[in-house]
Design an enzyme around this catalytic site. Sequence first.
Site, PDB file in Angstrom:
ATOM      1  N   LYS A 162      -0.785  45.437 -29.296  1.00  0.00           N
ATOM      2  CA  LYS A 162      -1.557  44.565 -30.172  1.00  0.00           C
ATOM      3  C   LYS A 162      -2.759  44.005 -29.423  1.00  0.00           C
ATOM      4  O   LYS A 162      -3.871  43.965 -29.960  1.00  0.00           O
ATOM      5  CB  LYS A 162      -0.640  43.445 -30.683  1.00  0.00           C
ATOM      6  CG  LYS A 162      -1.099  42.839 -31.984  1.00  0.00           C
ATOM      7  CD  LYS A 162      -0.047  41.905 -32.569  1.00  0.00           C
ATOM      8  CE  LYS A 162       0.966  42.653 -33.416  1.00  0.00           C
ATOM      9  NZ  LYS A 162       2.173  41.862 -33.694  1.00  0.00           N
ATOM     10  N   ARG A 194       1.562  35.634 -31.195  1.00  0.00           N
ATOM     11  CA  ARG A 194       2.134  36.920 -31.583  1.00  0.00           C
ATOM     12  C   ARG A 194       2.635  37.678 -30.361  1.00  0.00           C
ATOM     13  O   ARG A 194       1.953  37.738 -29.343  1.00  0.00           O
ATOM     14  CB  ARG A 194       1.067  37.775 -32.296  1.00  0.00           C
ATOM     15  CG  ARG A 194       0.164  36.957 -33.182  1.00  0.00           C
ATOM     16  CD  ARG A 194      -1.083  37.704 -33.628  1.00  0.00           C
ATOM     17  NE  ARG A 194      -0.805  38.803 -34.535  1.00  0.00           N
ATOM     18  CZ  ARG A 194      -1.744  39.623 -35.001  1.00  0.00           C
ATOM     19  NH1 ARG A 194      -3.017  39.492 -34.608  1.00  0.00           N
ATOM     20  NH2 ARG A 194      -1.412  40.580 -35.821  1.00  0.00           N
ATOM     21  N   GLY A 235      12.922  43.600 -33.102  1.00  0.00           N
ATOM     22  CA  GLY A 235      13.705  42.651 -32.325  1.00  0.00           C
ATOM     23  C   GLY A 235      12.848  41.692 -31.533  1.00  0.00           C
ATOM     24  O   GLY A 235      13.337  40.708 -30.996  1.00  0.00           O
ATOM     25  N   MET A 253       9.754  38.852 -31.039  1.00  0.00           N
ATOM     26  CA  MET A 253       9.559  37.605 -31.773  1.00  0.00           C
ATOM     27  C   MET A 253       8.605  37.764 -32.952  1.00  0.00           C
ATOM     28  O   MET A 253       7.590  38.433 -32.867  1.00  0.00           O
ATOM     29  CB  MET A 253       9.013  36.543 -30.830  1.00  0.00           C
ATOM     30  CG  MET A 253       9.133  35.164 -31.418  1.00  0.00           C
ATOM     31  SD  MET A 253       8.223  33.948 -30.483  1.00  0.00           S
ATOM     32  CE  MET A 253       6.587  34.188 -31.130  1.00  0.00           C
ATOM     33  N   ARG A 313      -3.264  49.728 -35.709  1.00  0.00           N
ATOM     34  CA  ARG A 313      -2.441  50.607 -34.867  1.00  0.00           C
ATOM     35  C   ARG A 313      -2.342  51.955 -35.562  1.00  0.00           C
ATOM     36  O   ARG A 313      -2.658  52.068 -36.759  1.00  0.00           O
ATOM     37  CB  ARG A 313      -1.048  50.015 -34.652  1.00  0.00           C
ATOM     38  CG  ARG A 313      -0.282  49.855 -35.936  1.00  0.00           C
ATOM     39  CD  ARG A 313       1.070  49.217 -35.708  1.00  0.00           C
ATOM     40  NE  ARG A 313       1.599  48.758 -36.987  1.00  0.00           N
ATOM     41  CZ  ARG A 313       2.597  47.915 -37.113  1.00  0.00           C
ATOM     42  NH1 ARG A 313       3.194  47.419 -36.054  1.00  0.00           N
ATOM     43  NH2 ARG A 313       3.032  47.560 -38.304  1.00  0.00           N
ATOM     44  N   HIS A 362      31.743  72.147 -39.792  1.00  0.00           N
ATOM     45  CA  HIS A 362      31.451  73.486 -40.298  1.00  0.00           C
ATOM     46  C   HIS A 362      30.410  73.425 -41.418  1.00  0.00           C
ATOM     47  O   HIS A 362      29.398  74.117 -41.400  1.00  0.00           O
ATOM     48  CB  HIS A 362      32.736  74.136 -40.802  1.00  0.00           C
ATOM     49  CG  HIS A 362      32.541  75.530 -41.341  1.00  0.00           C
ATOM     50  ND1 HIS A 362      32.354  75.776 -42.680  1.00  0.00           N
ATOM     51  CD2 HIS A 362      32.445  76.726 -40.711  1.00  0.00           C
ATOM     52  CE1 HIS A 362      32.183  77.076 -42.869  1.00  0.00           C
ATOM     53  NE2 HIS A 362      32.229  77.682 -41.678  1.00  0.00           N
ATOM     54  N   ARG A 400      24.983  87.601 -36.920  1.00  0.00           N
ATOM     55  CA  ARG A 400      26.430  87.466 -36.777  1.00  0.00           C
ATOM     56  C   ARG A 400      27.114  88.407 -37.748  1.00  0.00           C
ATOM     57  O   ARG A 400      27.074  88.206 -38.953  1.00  0.00           O
ATOM     58  CB  ARG A 400      26.854  86.025 -37.043  1.00  0.00           C
ATOM     59  CG  ARG A 400      26.444  85.085 -35.923  1.00  0.00           C
ATOM     60  CD  ARG A 400      26.454  83.658 -36.379  1.00  0.00           C
ATOM     61  NE  ARG A 400      25.358  83.451 -37.330  1.00  0.00           N
ATOM     62  CZ  ARG A 400      24.838  82.263 -37.610  1.00  0.00           C
ATOM     63  NH1 ARG A 400      25.299  81.188 -37.033  1.00  0.00           N
ATOM     64  NH2 ARG A 400      23.855  82.158 -38.485  1.00  0.00           N
ATOM     65  N   SER A 431      21.345  86.431 -23.743  1.00  0.00           N
ATOM     66  CA  SER A 431      21.029  85.428 -24.757  1.00  0.00           C
ATOM     67  C   SER A 431      21.990  84.267 -24.540  1.00  0.00           C
ATOM     68  O   SER A 431      23.208  84.451 -24.561  1.00  0.00           O
ATOM     69  CB  SER A 431      21.203  86.010 -26.155  1.00  0.00           C
ATOM     70  OG  SER A 431      21.011  84.992 -27.111  1.00  0.00           O
ATOM     71  N   GLY A 487      24.176  81.491 -25.385  1.00  0.00           N
ATOM     72  CA  GLY A 487      24.859  80.950 -26.565  1.00  0.00           C
ATOM     73  C   GLY A 487      25.209  79.508 -26.233  1.00  0.00           C
ATOM     74  O   GLY A 487      26.306  79.208 -25.780  1.00  0.00           O
ATOM     75  N   CYS A 502      20.152  81.425 -28.403  1.00  0.00           N
ATOM     76  CA  CYS A 502      20.445  81.402 -29.829  1.00  0.00           C
ATOM     77  C   CYS A 502      21.339  80.202 -30.078  1.00  0.00           C
ATOM     78  O   CYS A 502      21.875  79.625 -29.170  1.00  0.00           O
ATOM     79  CB  CYS A 502      21.126  82.692 -30.256  1.00  0.00           C
ATOM     80  SG  CYS A 502      22.591  83.100 -29.312  1.00  0.00           S
ATOM     81  N   TYR A 512      12.291  83.707 -25.273  1.00  0.00           N
ATOM     82  CA  TYR A 512      12.254  83.309 -26.682  1.00  0.00           C
ATOM     83  C   TYR A 512      13.349  82.309 -27.009  1.00  0.00           C
ATOM     84  O   TYR A 512      14.318  82.167 -26.265  1.00  0.00           O
ATOM     85  CB  TYR A 512      12.375  84.539 -27.597  1.00  0.00           C
ATOM     86  CG  TYR A 512      13.724  85.222 -27.549  1.00  0.00           C
ATOM     87  CD1 TYR A 512      14.771  84.780 -28.360  1.00  0.00           C
ATOM     88  CD2 TYR A 512      13.952  86.298 -26.682  1.00  0.00           C
ATOM     89  CE1 TYR A 512      16.004  85.397 -28.305  1.00  0.00           C
ATOM     90  CE2 TYR A 512      15.192  86.910 -26.631  1.00  0.00           C
ATOM     91  CZ  TYR A 512      16.219  86.457 -27.446  1.00  0.00           C
ATOM     92  OH  TYR A 512      17.448  87.055 -27.389  1.00  0.00           O
TER      93      TYR A 512
END
Length: 893
Positions: free
Chosen positions: A37, A107, A116, A118, A351, A469, A575, A779, A781, A846, A866
Site C-alpha cells: 500500500k 492503515r 488477518g 489490522m 493494486r 477414485h 491405459r 516414464s 509414474g 505421466c 515431456y
Amino acid sequence: MAKTARGQAAKPAKMVYYFGKTKTEGKGLGKPLLGGKGVNLAEMTSIGLPVPPGFTITTEVCDQYYKAGKKLPAGLMDEVHQTIAILEKELGKKFGDDENPLLFSVRSGAAVSMPGMMNTILNLGLNDAATEGLANATKNPRFAYDAYRRLINMFGDVVMEMDHHQFETAFDKIKQKYKVTEDTDVPAEGLKDLCDAYKAVFKKHTGQEFPQDPYRQLELAIEAVFGSWNTNRAVRYRQIENIRGLLGTAVNVQSMVYGNMGDDSGTGVAFTRNPNTGENKFFGEFLINAQGEDVVAGIRTPLPVAEMPKWNKEIHKELLEVKETLETHYKEMQDIEFTIERGKLFMLQTRTGKRTGVAAVKIAVDMVKEGLIDEKTAVLRVPANDLTQLLLPSFKTTARNAADVLARGLPASPGAAVGKLAFTAEEVKERAAAGEKVILVRRETSPEDVEGMHAAAGILTSTGGMTSHAAVVARGWGKCCVAGAGEISINEKAKKITVGGKSFGVKDTISLDGTTGEVMVGEVETQEPTLAGDFRKLMEWADQYRRLRVRTNADTPADSKRARDFGAEGIGLCRTEHMFFESDRIMHIRSMILANNEDDRRKALKKLLPFQRKDFEGIFKAMQGLPVTIRLLDPPLHEFLPHDAKAQKEMAEELGIKPAEVKARAEQLHEQNPMLGHRGCRLSVTYPEILEMQVRAIVEAAINCAKKGTAAEPEIMIPLVGTAAELELLRKQVEATIEQTKKDKKHEGDLPILIGTMIEIPRAALTADQIAEHADFFSFGTNDLTQLTFGYSRDDVGTFLPDYLAQDILHVDPFQSLDATGVGQLVEMGVSKGRTEKQKLKCGICGEHGGDPASIHFCDGAGLDYVSCSPFRVPIARLAAAQVALGKKVSDM
Ligand code: ADP
Ligand code: MG
Ligand code: MG
C-alpha cells in the site's frame, strides 16, 4: 544494526517516509520496506494523481518493535512529529486542533497483502473538542459526529479488540429512539447522543476513557498495526502461503478526505477493466455520502460507476483519465479505491486487480495489442491453473446466485453438471443411451463403474476425498465431480438420496458445481466454454518459449482427438485396462481370468485381440503419427471380477459355469495389499500370453495404419518394473512377439517401436542405470512412486491427509503436487542414472502431476523431455512449461 530491507548496513535508518506535494520520499523504494500500500501511495503521488498526503512507517520499524519486546523504537514518534509538521503546513490544518483539526487514517500494509492484518482506522485525531471544532468549521455537525462515532467504534474494535456488537446494540437503541432504520437517517443530535453512548460502551469494556490526546491515539494505533502482524490468523496465513523473509508490516498514516460530507461526496471501488470478462471498460461501484468500507460492507446498495455521470459528469471523466494514467504506468489492470469530497476526487489505493481466468487471458492479449506489454509478459501473466475456467462449462452467474444449495462436498473436478439422479453405473449407461442427462450418485466409485461414470453428465459421491477414485477419474476426463458430500445419505435400493430431511429420486434433477463443491436443487442454467481467439493466441505465444513437450494421458480415440485439439504432442500414457471394462469385452477378460490353463487363457485372449487392435487403430489415427505410449496391463486381475454375490451369479450364468467357481476364483485372487500385489509386469511374468496378445494387437494396428497411410509410432511401456531382470525378460518377449507378428502379417520394411518402462518403484529409480540397459525410454509414474515413497495408499489417504494438511505436516497433497524434496530426488536420480547408461534416454512423466504447474516446474529442472497429463490440462501444461522456461519462480506458479 542488522542488514536492512534496503540491503545495506544502515546508519540509524530513516523510519518515516513522507508522500505529498512537498516531496515523495519513498519513491523508488520497494514493497519489502514500505509495504504494498505504501509503495503504491507514493507511486500514485509521484505520477501526479490526487492522493491525500501522508507518510509510511517502514517494515523495519515493525521488526525493531518486535526485537525490542514490543516497544516502539526511540525516536520514532519524534520523526512522526516532524513529518506531521510538514503535512500541517501543506494542508493548512493542525493535528489535534480544536478548530480545524487535521485527521488521519491509519492503515496496515505488508509487502504481500494478507488477510488477518489490522483494519483501517479512519478519522483518527478527533476528540470531544475537535469534533465540535470540525462541526463548526464545516458547518456540518452531522458529518462531524458521524466521523467521531466511526472513530470510537473503529478504535474500540481494532485497537482495543472490543466486540463490535457492543457498538451495534448502542446504535440500534438510537435508531429506535429516532424511529429510523438507515444509519444515514439519524439526525445530527442523534449522532451526538451516539458518540456519548459509544464512549460509555468504550469505557465499560476497556476500563478506560476513550483517549482524548490525538498523539496518544496515533501511538496506540501504530502499535496495533504492528501487533496485527503476529495475530494467529496472519501467522497461519503466512505459513500456508509459504510467505517467508518479510520484516513485518508498514503503517500508512494518511490525511483524511471525507466521502460523508453530503450529497456531493462519496466513496467507491473499481477495476480499470472488467475483472470477470476482461473487457477493457472501467468497472466499479460507488456510494453517495459514505465513508470507508461502506461500499464493501454492503450496508447500502452501491451504484455502478457507469451511472456516475448522472451524478457528477466531471468526476466520472476524471476517473477514466485516472484509469489511463494508472494502466500506462503499471501496465497492469488495477483495483482502486477512491473518495470524492465535495466534488473533488481523491485516490486512496491501487493494486493489481484479481481476475477470472477468462479475464486474465483477454487482458493479457489485449495489453499486447495495445502495446502496453510484450508477448513474454503476457505469457507470464496468466496463472496456468486459471485456464481451467476456460476449458469447462460453467453456470451462468445469475442462475448460480439464485440457486438453492442442497449440500456441499469437495470440489473434486471443476465444471458444471445438470442431470437426474442415477444410482448405478448400469443405470447411467442405459438412461444416457436413451438420451437422458443423468448424474451418477454413489457412496464411492470403483473401476467397475468407469463406463457409467463416462456416460454420466457428472458424478456425486458421499465419501472419498480429492484423490478418491471418482475424483481422479473425473479430473482425467474433465468431467464435473463433487466428492465426499457427507451430508447426503444415499439409499441405493430405494433409489433416493436424503439431505436435511428432504428426499430426491430418479425423477429429480440436481446441479453440481465442481468448482465450489456445491450441490443444488433443480436445473441451473449453464454456458459452454468459449475457446476464443485470444486463448489460442496466448497458447501460440507460450509454445514459442517452452522447452518441455506436452503429451496427454488418453485411453480412447475421442480423448486422443480432444487432447490433440488442445495441443497435445503425443500420448504419454494409454491405459489398456480401461478398454477392458466396456461391456463387449469384459466377458472375454473374465473368462480369461477364470481359465484353468494356458490354452483356455489363450482362447479367451484371442477373442479380446480384435477389440484391442481396433482401439489402437483408432488412437493411432487420432494421433496422426505422434508418439503413443501404451502401457501393458497394470491392475491386479481381481479388479475385473464382480465382488457381490448377485453379480457373480450373473457372470456365472453368462459363462455357463457355477457361481461357486466365480466366487472361488475371486477369493483366490484376493490380496491383502493389491497395490503391492500381483499386478504390472508381474502379470506378464506369470501370464506371458497376456503380454503377447497386447503386443500383437499393437503391432497389427500399427501395420494396418501404415497400410492406410498413417505412420503410427507406438511405444510399448512395461509397468511396475523394480529390477533390471524383469525388464530384460519381458523386453525379449516383446521383441519376439513384434518379430513374429511382422512375419505373420508379412510386413517388410521397418516399423519403429520403442520399448521402455515406467519408473514407479523406488528400487527402479535406485537402479535406473541397470534398468536403462534394457529400456528405450523412461516414464516416471509419479502416482505409484509417491505412494511407495511416502508409504501412503492413494486410495486410503483420505482418512488422514486432511489432518496432515490442517496441522501443516504436509503443505500440499503429494498426489496433487509432486513432492520435489523426497519423491523428486528419485526422479532426478532416475534421470541421471538412466542417462549415464544411455546418454539420450527419453524421459517423461505421466500421472496427475504432469498437469500441475508446480510439478511441471520441477520436471523442467529435472531435465525431463515431456510431461503427460489429462486432455483438459494440456493447455495448462503448455502454458506452465513456457512460464518455467521464461524464468517464473515455482512459488509464483
Ligand atoms: P483495505 O486494505 O482493507 O482495503 P484500506 O486501508 O484500503 O484497507 O482502508 C479501507 C477504506 O478506508 C478505504 O477503502 C477508504 O475508503 C478508507 N480510507 C482509507 N484511507 C482514507 C483516507 N485517507 N481518507 C478517507 N478514507 C480513507
Ligand atoms: Mg484491510
Ligand atoms: Mg483498501
